[in-house]
Design a protein around this motif. Structure first.
Motif, PDB file in Angstrom:
ATOM      1  N   VAL A  41       1.530   4.584  29.273  1.00 39.57           N
ATOM      2  CA  VAL A  41       0.515   4.253  28.277  1.00 39.57           C
ATOM      3  C   VAL A  41      -0.621   5.259  28.372  1.00 39.57           C
ATOM      4  O   VAL A  41      -1.108   5.554  29.457  1.00 39.57           O
ATOM      5  CB  VAL A  41      -0.050   2.826  28.511  1.00 39.57           C
ATOM      6  CG1 VAL A  41      -1.152   2.504  27.528  1.00 39.57           C
ATOM      7  CG2 VAL A  41       1.051   1.789  28.450  1.00 39.57           C
ATOM      8  N   SER A  43      -4.451   5.663  26.825  1.00 33.41           N
ATOM      9  CA  SER A  43      -5.430   4.855  26.104  1.00 33.41           C
ATOM     10  C   SER A  43      -6.608   5.699  25.649  1.00 33.41           C
ATOM     11  O   SER A  43      -6.882   6.766  26.191  1.00 33.41           O
ATOM     12  CB  SER A  43      -5.922   3.709  26.985  1.00 33.41           C
ATOM     13  OG  SER A  43      -6.624   4.230  28.095  1.00 33.41           O
ATOM     14  N   SER A  45      -9.407   6.285  21.928  1.00 31.30           N
ATOM     15  CA  SER A  45      -9.578   6.116  20.487  1.00 31.30           C
ATOM     16  C   SER A  45      -9.171   7.403  19.777  1.00 31.30           C
ATOM     17  O   SER A  45      -9.385   8.497  20.292  1.00 31.30           O
ATOM     18  CB  SER A  45     -11.035   5.791  20.156  1.00 31.30           C
ATOM     19  OG  SER A  45     -11.417   4.572  20.746  1.00 31.30           O
ATOM     20  N   LYS A  71      -2.482  11.426  12.482  1.00 28.79           N
ATOM     21  CA  LYS A  71      -1.332  10.586  12.138  1.00 28.79           C
ATOM     22  C   LYS A  71      -0.194  11.437  11.587  1.00 28.79           C
ATOM     23  O   LYS A  71       0.951  11.312  12.022  1.00 28.79           O
ATOM     24  CB  LYS A  71      -1.722   9.528  11.115  1.00 28.79           C
ATOM     25  CG  LYS A  71      -0.552   8.688  10.662  1.00 28.79           C
ATOM     26  CD  LYS A  71      -0.926   7.723   9.569  1.00 28.79           C
ATOM     27  CE  LYS A  71       0.322   6.987   9.092  1.00 28.79           C
ATOM     28  NZ  LYS A  71       0.051   6.171   7.914  1.00 28.79           N
ATOM     29  N   LEU A 105      -3.478  10.812  25.258  1.00 32.68           N
ATOM     30  CA  LEU A 105      -2.488  10.886  24.187  1.00 32.68           C
ATOM     31  C   LEU A 105      -1.478  11.985  24.468  1.00 32.68           C
ATOM     32  O   LEU A 105      -0.277  11.824  24.260  1.00 32.68           O
ATOM     33  CB  LEU A 105      -3.179  11.136  22.840  1.00 32.68           C
ATOM     34  CG  LEU A 105      -2.254  11.431  21.660  1.00 32.68           C
ATOM     35  CD1 LEU A 105      -1.348  10.245  21.368  1.00 32.68           C
ATOM     36  CD2 LEU A 105      -3.074  11.817  20.439  1.00 32.68           C
ATOM     37  N   HIS A 122      -0.585   0.073  14.912  1.00 32.53           N
ATOM     38  CA  HIS A 122      -1.828  -0.677  14.683  1.00 32.53           C
ATOM     39  C   HIS A 122      -2.908   0.308  14.270  1.00 32.53           C
ATOM     40  O   HIS A 122      -2.952   1.432  14.776  1.00 32.53           O
ATOM     41  CB  HIS A 122      -2.261  -1.401  15.966  1.00 32.53           C
ATOM     42  CG  HIS A 122      -3.600  -2.054  15.853  1.00 32.53           C
ATOM     43  ND1 HIS A 122      -3.798  -3.251  15.207  1.00 32.53           N
ATOM     44  CD2 HIS A 122      -4.820  -1.645  16.270  1.00 32.53           C
ATOM     45  CE1 HIS A 122      -5.089  -3.563  15.250  1.00 32.53           C
ATOM     46  NE2 HIS A 122      -5.727  -2.611  15.887  1.00 32.53           N
ATOM     47  N   HIS A 123      -3.762  -0.122  13.360  1.00 34.29           N
ATOM     48  CA  HIS A 123      -4.889   0.732  12.990  1.00 34.29           C
ATOM     49  C   HIS A 123      -6.034  -0.119  12.469  1.00 34.29           C
ATOM     50  O   HIS A 123      -5.828  -1.042  11.689  1.00 34.29           O
ATOM     51  CB  HIS A 123      -4.482   1.745  11.921  1.00 34.29           C
ATOM     52  CG  HIS A 123      -5.518   2.808  11.729  1.00 34.29           C
ATOM     53  ND1 HIS A 123      -6.455   2.759  10.745  1.00 34.29           N
ATOM     54  CD2 HIS A 123      -5.769   3.931  12.431  1.00 34.29           C
ATOM     55  CE1 HIS A 123      -7.246   3.824  10.836  1.00 34.29           C
ATOM     56  NE2 HIS A 123      -6.841   4.539  11.862  1.00 34.29           N
ATOM     57  N   TYR A 132      -9.249   3.056  15.805  1.00 40.68           N
ATOM     58  CA  TYR A 132      -8.377   2.440  16.797  1.00 40.68           C
ATOM     59  C   TYR A 132      -6.941   2.540  16.287  1.00 40.68           C
ATOM     60  O   TYR A 132      -6.344   1.560  15.880  1.00 40.68           O
ATOM     61  CB  TYR A 132      -8.748   0.977  17.026  1.00 40.68           C
ATOM     62  CG  TYR A 132     -10.107   0.783  17.643  1.00 40.68           C
ATOM     63  CD1 TYR A 132     -10.331   1.121  18.970  1.00 40.68           C
ATOM     64  CD2 TYR A 132     -11.164   0.263  16.909  1.00 40.68           C
ATOM     65  CE1 TYR A 132     -11.573   0.944  19.545  1.00 40.68           C
ATOM     66  CE2 TYR A 132     -12.411   0.086  17.481  1.00 40.68           C
ATOM     67  CZ  TYR A 132     -12.607   0.421  18.791  1.00 40.68           C
ATOM     68  OH  TYR A 132     -13.836   0.243  19.358  1.00 40.68           O
ATOM     69  N   SER A 134      -3.120   3.094  17.040  1.00 42.94           N
ATOM     70  CA  SER A 134      -2.199   2.948  18.169  1.00 42.94           C
ATOM     71  C   SER A 134      -0.822   3.412  17.743  1.00 42.94           C
ATOM     72  O   SER A 134      -0.322   3.018  16.683  1.00 42.94           O
ATOM     73  CB  SER A 134      -2.110   1.491  18.620  1.00 42.94           C
ATOM     74  OG  SER A 134      -3.367   1.044  19.085  1.00 42.94           O
ATOM     75  N   TYR A 135      -0.224   4.229  18.577  1.00 46.44           N
ATOM     76  CA  TYR A 135       1.088   4.801  18.280  1.00 46.44           C
ATOM     77  C   TYR A 135       2.081   4.428  19.360  1.00 46.44           C
ATOM     78  O   TYR A 135       1.742   4.314  20.530  1.00 46.44           O
ATOM     79  CB  TYR A 135       0.990   6.323  18.202  1.00 46.44           C
ATOM     80  CG  TYR A 135       0.143   6.782  17.056  1.00 46.44           C
ATOM     81  CD1 TYR A 135       0.713   6.989  15.806  1.00 46.44           C
ATOM     82  CD2 TYR A 135      -1.223   6.994  17.210  1.00 46.44           C
ATOM     83  CE1 TYR A 135      -0.077   7.404  14.732  1.00 46.44           C
ATOM     84  CE2 TYR A 135      -2.007   7.397  16.151  1.00 46.44           C
ATOM     85  CZ  TYR A 135      -1.420   7.611  14.909  1.00 46.44           C
ATOM     86  OH  TYR A 135      -2.200   7.994  13.851  1.00 46.44           O
ATOM     87  N   LYS A 136       3.314   4.263  18.936  1.00 48.55           N
ATOM     88  CA  LYS A 136       4.427   4.020  19.842  1.00 48.55           C
ATOM     89  C   LYS A 136       5.354   5.218  19.718  1.00 48.55           C
ATOM     90  O   LYS A 136       5.655   5.671  18.612  1.00 48.55           O
ATOM     91  CB  LYS A 136       5.153   2.750  19.423  1.00 48.55           C
ATOM     92  CG  LYS A 136       6.446   2.479  20.142  1.00 48.55           C
ATOM     93  CD  LYS A 136       7.075   1.223  19.582  1.00 48.55           C
ATOM     94  CE  LYS A 136       8.504   1.534  19.248  1.00 48.55           C
ATOM     95  NZ  LYS A 136       9.209   0.396  18.694  1.00 48.55           N
TER      96      LYS A 136
END
Length: 142
Positions: A41, A43, A45, A71, A105, A122-123, A132, A134-136
């Protein structure tokens, strides 16, 4: 996230005197741990200029520009661009006054592997300029 606390956690500190490519390579070195069930992970922003936070409606255009570029780069697997975002991305120096804010990241990108692409999961925005996103990363993209 794991209420049974059945997953090991190990903290990795960023090395502020190194660059994004160094952290990407750390992620690549950690990549084999995925095969052993280790969750990696990163973390932070997607935008991180705390001096620009405001109680104002909407989103600052510079924050939106950087966030959109990030993105687009991540979901298309353009990791080299992300590693060089301070010179390639629009508004990068406003969105991230210090380049080390995106090092976590880069570790996650490296750990995902060269064929992986990110998926936005998630955004949301806060305080007019804080993304905020979030990427997988999936090592076997769909």
């Amino acid at each position: 996230m794991y209420p049974e606390a059945d997953i090991s956690v190990c903290q990795l500190s960023v090395q502020i005197k190194k660059d994004g490519t160094h952290h990407f390579n750390i992620g690549k070195a950690l990549s084999p741990l995925k095969e052993k069930g280790v969750l990696i992970v990163g973390s932070g922003s997607a935008t991180h200029n705390l001096r620009a936070l405001r109680d104002a409606p909407g989103v600052a255009s510079w924050a939106m520009d950087f966030d959109s570029w990030l993105k687009e780069s991540l979901v298309n697997g353009r990791y080299e661009d992300v590693n060089n975002c301070m010179t390639k991305a629009p508004c990068a120096k406003i969105a991230h006054p210090y380049p080390d804010y995106l090092y976590p990241l880069r570790v996650a990108m490296g750990a995902a592997g060269g064929n992986a692409k990110a998926e936005l999961i998630h955004h949301r925005w806060s305080k007019h300029a804080l993304s905020y996103a979030s990427y997988k990363f999936d090592s076997q993209p769909k």
